[in-house]
Design an enzyme around this catalytic site. Sequence first.
Site, short mmCIF file in Angstrom:
data_model
loop_
_atom_site.label_atom_id
_atom_site.label_comp_id
_atom_site.label_asym_id
_atom_site.label_seq_id
_atom_site.Cartn_x
_atom_site.Cartn_y
_atom_site.Cartn_z
CG HIS A 115 -5.90 -2.12 8.81
ND1 HIS A 115 -6.12 -1.05 9.60
CD2 HIS A 115 -4.61 -2.62 8.68
CE1 HIS A 115 -4.93 -0.65 10.11
NE2 HIS A 115 -3.99 -1.35 9.41
CG ASP A 165 -0.25 -0.42 2.51
OD1 ASP A 165 0.93 -0.48 2.46
OD2 ASP A 165 -0.95 -0.72 3.35
CD GLU A 216 -8.62 1.13 8.01
OE1 GLU A 216 -8.78 0.21 8.65
OE2 GLU A 216 -7.89 2.23 7.95
CG ASP A 221 -8.92 -1.32 11.71
OD1 ASP A 221 -8.09 -2.01 11.49
OD2 ASP A 221 -9.50 -0.20 11.36
C1 F6R Z 1 1.50 -1.38 6.19
C2 F6R Z 1 0.13 -2.25 6.30
C3 F6R Z 1 -0.66 -2.16 7.34
C4 F6R Z 1 0.02 -2.44 9.03
C5 F6R Z 1 -0.84 -2.55 9.97
C6 F6R Z 1 -0.05 -2.74 11.25
O1 F6R Z 1 2.11 -1.76 4.81
O2 F6R Z 1 -0.23 -2.51 5.20
O3 F6R Z 1 -1.83 -3.03 7.26
O4 F6R Z 1 0.53 -3.75 8.39
O5 F6R Z 1 -1.29 -1.22 10.09
O6 F6R Z 1 0.97 -1.63 11.44
P1 F6R Z 1 1.95 -1.93 12.45
O7 F6R Z 1 2.95 -3.08 12.06
O8 F6R Z 1 2.85 -0.71 12.46
O9 F6R Z 1 1.34 -2.15 13.95
#
Ligand code: F6R
Length: 260
Positions: free
Chosen positions: A137, A66, A142, A135
């Site tokens: 995702h 992303d 989301e 959440d």
């Molecule tokens: C990042 C991504 C997000 C993260 C998620 C967890 O490329 O796609 O889905 O993996 O927000 O973030 P962290 O690892 O910072 O807790």
Amino acid sequence: MEVVIAPPAELARLAADAVEAVLRSRAAPVLGVATGSSPLAVYVELARRHREQGLSFARAQAFMLDEYVGLAADHPERYRNVIEVELVSRVDLAPGAVHGPDGLADDLPAACAAYEAAIVDAGGVDLQLLGIGSDGHIAFNEPGSSLASRTRIKTLTRQTREDNARFFDGDLAAVPEHCLTQGLGTIMEARHVVLLATGRAKAEAVHHLAEGAVSAMWPATVLQHHPHVTVLVDDAAASRLQLAEHYRQTYAGKPAWQGL
Ligand code: F6R
């Protein structure tokens, strides 16, 4: 879905083992790379293996999950720049081997379609590293995301923007509201998915991921339909798992040759 509960350093080693196996066994390995804090220890371990053991990424391509929309090309939190610092600069990936959705494109839908085509052209993702949001995702799909979604523009929830404000000096207003993200359907086409989660803040999402009903309200639950998913969690992230003891026993009795 295999759930492995172990200390964070061991989780990083296990994920790095899986990446290494792909790099050594495939003629043209295709890695799916995540940003955020969850995979950082894996990248450190991969960099160490590159430095000390000659593990080579030279034949590999990498696809990011992303990207924020509209962050300036030189913004340190632009995911393209984050992956450059955390992984690319430490290993021998070839120039141009890392791909990401272009959050600065004039025509964002066209950039999303081009990204989908690039993944297909590369032969699909062999191993996708994932984190998970509190959440539920994965990538930036989301709650409410279509379980069949493809790479597209999404609006980040306030929760995710608050979670990520730590990367923007705590300034919520600086966190973009929009992103481009691989869809859940895109991620489901990776041949092996390795998801890492640590800390109590992830415990509820991890419980839903492994043990909840499949639902767009907890997007990661779509992975229950994937034939090869490894969920690597520490004790805190595992603290809401109903079958934690079973996962521990299963992993303790697993033959070493089986791998992830
Ligand atoms: C990042 C991504 C997000 C993260 C998620 C967890 O490329 O796609 O889905 O993996 O927000 O973030 P962290 O690892 O910072 O807790």
